[in-house]
Design an enzyme around this catalytic site. Structure first.
Site, mmCIF file in Angstrom:
data_model
loop_
_atom_site.group_PDB
_atom_site.id
_atom_site.type_symbol
_atom_site.label_atom_id
_atom_site.label_comp_id
_atom_site.label_asym_id
_atom_site.label_seq_id
_atom_site.Cartn_x
_atom_site.Cartn_y
_atom_site.Cartn_z
ATOM 1 C CE LYS A 190 46.841 56.164 52.007
ATOM 2 N NZ LYS A 190 45.532 56.847 52.083
ATOM 3 C CE1 TYR A 248 41.629 56.745 49.939
ATOM 4 C CE2 TYR A 248 41.617 58.184 48.029
ATOM 5 C CZ TYR A 248 42.312 57.510 49.014
ATOM 6 O OH TYR A 248 43.670 57.589 49.070
ATOM 7 C CB SER A 270 46.495 57.237 48.570
ATOM 8 O OG SER A 270 46.267 58.120 49.633
#
Length: 309
Positions: free
Chosen positions: A67, A243, A64
Site C-alpha cells: 500500500k 492500524y 499491506s
C-alpha cells in the site's frame, strides 16, 4: 556510532533465540503454512551499503506493505485530489473494519486500512484493465528496488480471492456510495494481486530507499517523487502504518513504518536508511511481533528515532 553490520547481526541472533514469536495469519490459508521460526532483517544505508542477517533473502508475501507503493503511484495520478476519496487520519479500528466506513459515508479513514487501499487501487485503475494496472505497480516496485525478479505469488493471490469476503463487502459498500469508480471485480482483483507480491527483506529495503532520501534513489540520484510527497507519505506511515497499533509503534520505535500480515515491516529512518524486517508471527493487532521489537532495538542502538535520542 555502533557498526551497523554488527548491530543487525546481533539483533537477528537475539530474535532467533526468542520463544515469543506471535501467531501467523490464518485467515489467508496460504499464509497459515509459513514457518514462524524465520526472521530476516535488512538495512539499506545512505552510503549505498546494505547490512543483512537471518532469512533476509527469503521471499515473503508483503501484503499491506504494497500500500505504500500504490499510494505513491495514486498520488502521481491524482495528486491532492486523492484526498477527496480517502482521508489521512488514524482509524483506531481493525484494518478490515466496516463500522467506521458506514459512519463516514463510504470514505475510508486513511489509505493504509483495507478500505483506503481499495480506493487507492481504484485510482490507479483509472479505466485501465487490471492487468495493465498490476503491471504498472510491479514495474514501479522493481524500478525502486532495481530488481526485475520481484513477482506476484499467484498461490497467495488465489488464496486471498477465495477467502476475502470482508474485502468484497468493503468494496461493494464503497461502490454504493460512489467512492469506487471502476467495476468492483476489477478493483478487488488488482488489490488481491498487489498484496500478493513476494519480496525478500533485501529487496524491500532497497525498494524503500526513496522514502528515506527525500524522494530520490541514492544509487542513481534519480528523483522518483518530490521531497514534499516523500515527507507526507512518511507522515502517514508514522500515524497510520500499523492500524490500531500505530501509536504503540510510534511510541516504541519512533520511525515511519508500514506493516503487512505476512509478517513484514518496511521502516524509514530519514536521511539514514530504509529498513525491512520479517518475522511471520503477528501480535493481536496484526503486526509482526518480533519485527516491532527488532526495529525498536535497531532504532535505539543507531539513535535513529525521528523524535531524538
Amino acid at each position: 556510532m555502533p557498526q551497523l553490520d554488527a548491530v543487525v547481526r546481533d539483533i537477528a541472533e537475539e530474535m532467533s533465540r526468542r520463544d515469543d514469536r506471535g501467531e501467523v495469519a490464518t485467515y489467508i490459508p496460504q499464509l497459515a503454512h509459513v514457518d514462524p521460526g524465520q526472521f530476516g532483517l535488512a538495512v539499506a544505508a545512505a552510503d549505498g551499503s546494505i547490512a543483512c542477517a537471518g532469512h533476509s533473502d527469503t521471499p515473503f508475501s508483503i501484503q499491506s506493505i504494497s500500500k505504500v507503493f500504490t499510494l505513491t503511484l495514486a498520488l502521481g495520478v491524482a495528486g491532492d485530489q486523492l484526498w477527496k476519496r480517502v482521508g489521512r487520519e488514524p482509524s483506531g479500528n481493525a484494518f478490515n473494519s466496516i463500522v467506521q466506513l458506514e459512519l463516514e459515508q463510504g470514505v475510508p479513514r486513511n489509505p493504509f486500512i483495507n478500505a483506503g487501499a481499495l480506493a487507492v487501487t481504484d485510482v490507479i485503475l483509472s479505466g485501465h484493465p487490471p492487468r495493465e494496472a498490476l503491471g504498472e505497480i510491479l514495474r514501479f516496485i522493481r524500478f525502486a528496488a532495481q530488481d526485475d525478479s520481484i513477482h506476484i505469488d499467484e498461490h497467495v493471490a488465489r488464496s486471498e480471492k477465495a477467502t476475502g469476503f470482508r474485502n468484497v463487502a468493503l468494496a461493494n459498500f464503497m461502490k454504493s456510495f460512489g467512492v469506487l469508480q471502476n467495476p468492483v471485480d476489477y478493483v478487488l482483483g488488482t488489490y488481491f494481486h498487489h498484496c500478493a507480491i513476494a519480496m525478500s527483506c533485501r529487496q524491500l529495503a532497497l525498494a524503500g530507499r526513496f522514502l528515506a532520501h527525500s524522494g530520490r534513489n541514492p544509487d542513481t540520484n534519480c528523483s522518483m517523487i518530490s521531497p514534499e510527497r516523500a515527507r507526507r507519505i512518511n507522515a502517514l506511515m508514522l500515524t497510520c502504518g500499523h492500524y490500531d497499533g500505530s501509536g504503540e509503534f510510534a511510541y516504541r520505535v519512533g520511525l515511519p513504518g508500514k506493516s503487512g500480515v505476512g509478517g513484514g515491516i518496511l521502516a524509514v529512518a530519514p536521511s539514514h536508511a530504509s529498513i525491512a524486517v520479517w518475522a511471520p508471527g503477528l501480535d493481536p493487532t496484526g503486526n509482526s511481533h518480533l519485527g516491532r521489537i527488532a526495529l525498536e532495538k535497531l532504532a535505539r542502538k543507531m539513535k535513529w528515532s525521528i523524535f531524538g535520542e
